[in-house]
Design an enzyme around this catalytic site. Structure first.
Site, PDB file in Angstrom:
ATOM      1  CB  SER A  98     -10.404 -38.766 -18.871  1.00 38.99           C
ATOM      2  OG  SER A  98     -10.873 -39.488 -17.743  1.00 38.99           O
ATOM      3  CG  ASN A 115     -12.789 -34.646 -18.246  1.00 45.59           C
ATOM      4  OD1 ASN A 115     -13.974 -34.533 -18.529  1.00 45.59           O
ATOM      5  ND2 ASN A 115     -12.078 -35.686 -18.619  1.00 45.59           N
ATOM      6  CG  HIS A 142      -8.204 -37.438 -22.772  1.00 45.33           C
ATOM      7  ND1 HIS A 142      -8.897 -36.324 -22.330  1.00 45.33           N
ATOM      8  CD2 HIS A 142      -9.076 -38.485 -22.627  1.00 45.33           C
ATOM      9  CE1 HIS A 142     -10.097 -36.687 -21.940  1.00 45.33           C
ATOM     10  NE2 HIS A 142     -10.240 -37.982 -22.110  1.00 45.33           N
TER      11      HIS A 142
END
Length: 385
Positions: free
Chosen positions: A116, A187, A137
């Site tokens: 990630s 993220n 991912h």
């Protein structure tokens, strides 16, 4: 297609379920037999629940289960066309596993990582044929979350990239292609959803409950940031923030908050520990927010414009396309709208003005306006309309 999954934790098991549902022959590998048994029992429970809800029937359950075998040796993945690693976020451990795996699989096998936040280029460098490596991912829970980020390293061949995109699309997932930079799309872009509310709390502007209420009531988010951090785990969320902060050479936009660090150090991890920003003990009463609409609007505006700024900067630096960035936040973290579409709705001039107000107040680089937003404002352009 023969698919090997490395790691039988929640993520690995979820990816195995997705691939098996798409009629791939899946081998789920783990060194821990107890973990494999747990994964098998968990899948049984999940599929039974889907039958109860009328999503699948018994024949479909049997088909999915028959497509998965559970193995305890990497050698058992030798016939894989695609392998996806879903183990601990530790670069050295991933490199060691990839180096060993490459000695067993064919030269045409794609070797992918579900990382990630780690560098896909660094992981690929552990291989004799780094061009076969790519980041794939998934988001947790993998069977439910529609988004999958596909991340080519600089070594990844175009053929491997296109095959990976097609495979994940065939698995009925929405693919967002991202540049191999820290945090990829989600993220990275989502950091202000946690960081800015923490900053607002630390400034004494509002408490946890009021901030959460503001973003849900005004913004339409399903969960407030503190509820979500408690759900994810303060240890996990803090580690991701710290990793992104370090990887971006300590850019203040990603600076972690001492509040979250102290909560993690105290063991207040959220739901999994029974206490985080909220108390999850039986009979505990959740605090009531201060239902001040003006305060709520100001909190929402501040968090939203920071999210928009991060999304705009990701586009400015060619991390992903505008469409993939908005798909990533709506399908990867369930935001009510794409951030760039939201920017168009609020007005690019509004975004620039709000960011400049924050910068003028704090004089911190954290609040610098993306050059793309400033340029678009001068040229009277929008992202989509």
């Amino acid at each position: 297609m023969n698919v090997g999954i490395i790691g039988s934790g929640t993520m690995g098991s979820g990816i195995a379920q997705v691939a098996a549902t798409a009629d791939c022959q899946v081998k789920l590998y783990d060194t821990n037999q107890v973990a494999l048994d747990k994964a098998k029992a968990s899948l049984e429970k999940i599929l039974n629940r889907l039958i109860e809800k009328g999503r699948i029937d018994a024949d479909e359950k049997n088909r999915i289960q028959s497509n998965i075998s559970y193995v305890a040796s990497l050698k058992d993945l030798s016939d894989s066309n695609l392998t996806i690693e879903a183990i601990i976020e530790n670069l050295d451990i991933k490199k060691k596993v990839f180096s060993e795996l490459e000695t067993y699989v064919s030269k045409d096998c794609i070797i992918a990582s579900n990382t990630s936040s780690l560098s896909v280029a660094s992981i690929a460098a552990s291989l004799q044929k780094p061009e076969r490596c790519v980041g794939i991912h998934f988001f947790n829970p993998a069977p439910l979350m529609k988004l999958v980020e596909v991340i080519p390293a600089i070594q990844t061949s175009e053929d491997v990239l296109q095959k990976s995109i097609k495979t994940i699309s065939d698995w009925k997932k929405v693919v967002a292609v991202a540049k191999d930079t820290p945090g990829f799309i989600v993220n990275r872009v989502a950091r202000p959803f946690y960081g800015e509310p923490l900053r607002i709390y630390e400034e004494g502007i509002a408490d946890f409950a009021t901030i959460d209420w503001s973003l849900k009531t005004i913004g339409g988010f399903r969960m407030g940031p503190f509820e979500l951090m408690d759900f994810i785990g303060n240890d996990v969320n803090y580690t991701v923030t710290e990793t992104v902060f370090t990887a971006f050479y300590f850019d203040p936009r990603y600076k972690p908050a001492f509040t979250q660090k102290r909560f993690a150090e105290a063991g207040y991890l959220g739901r999994k520990s029974g206490k985080g920003y909220y108390d999850y003990a039986e009979g505990a009463v959740k605090p009531s927010p201060l239902e001040d609409k003006d305060l709520a609007q100001n909190i929402f505006n501040r968090v939203l414009v920071m999210l928009i700024n991060e999304a705009a900067d990701a586009l400015f630096l060619n991390i992903a396309s505008a469409e993939d960035i908005d798909n990533a936040v709506t399908k990867g973290v369930n935001y009510p709208k794409g951030l760039l579409a939201w920017a168009d709705e609020k007005g690019i001039d509004w975004c620039v003005s709000k960011l400049d107000e924050l910068y003028d107040e704090y004089h911190e680089d954290r609040y610098r306006c993306s050059p793309l937003l400033r340029k678009m404002n001068k040229e009277n352009k929008t992202f989509f309309i």
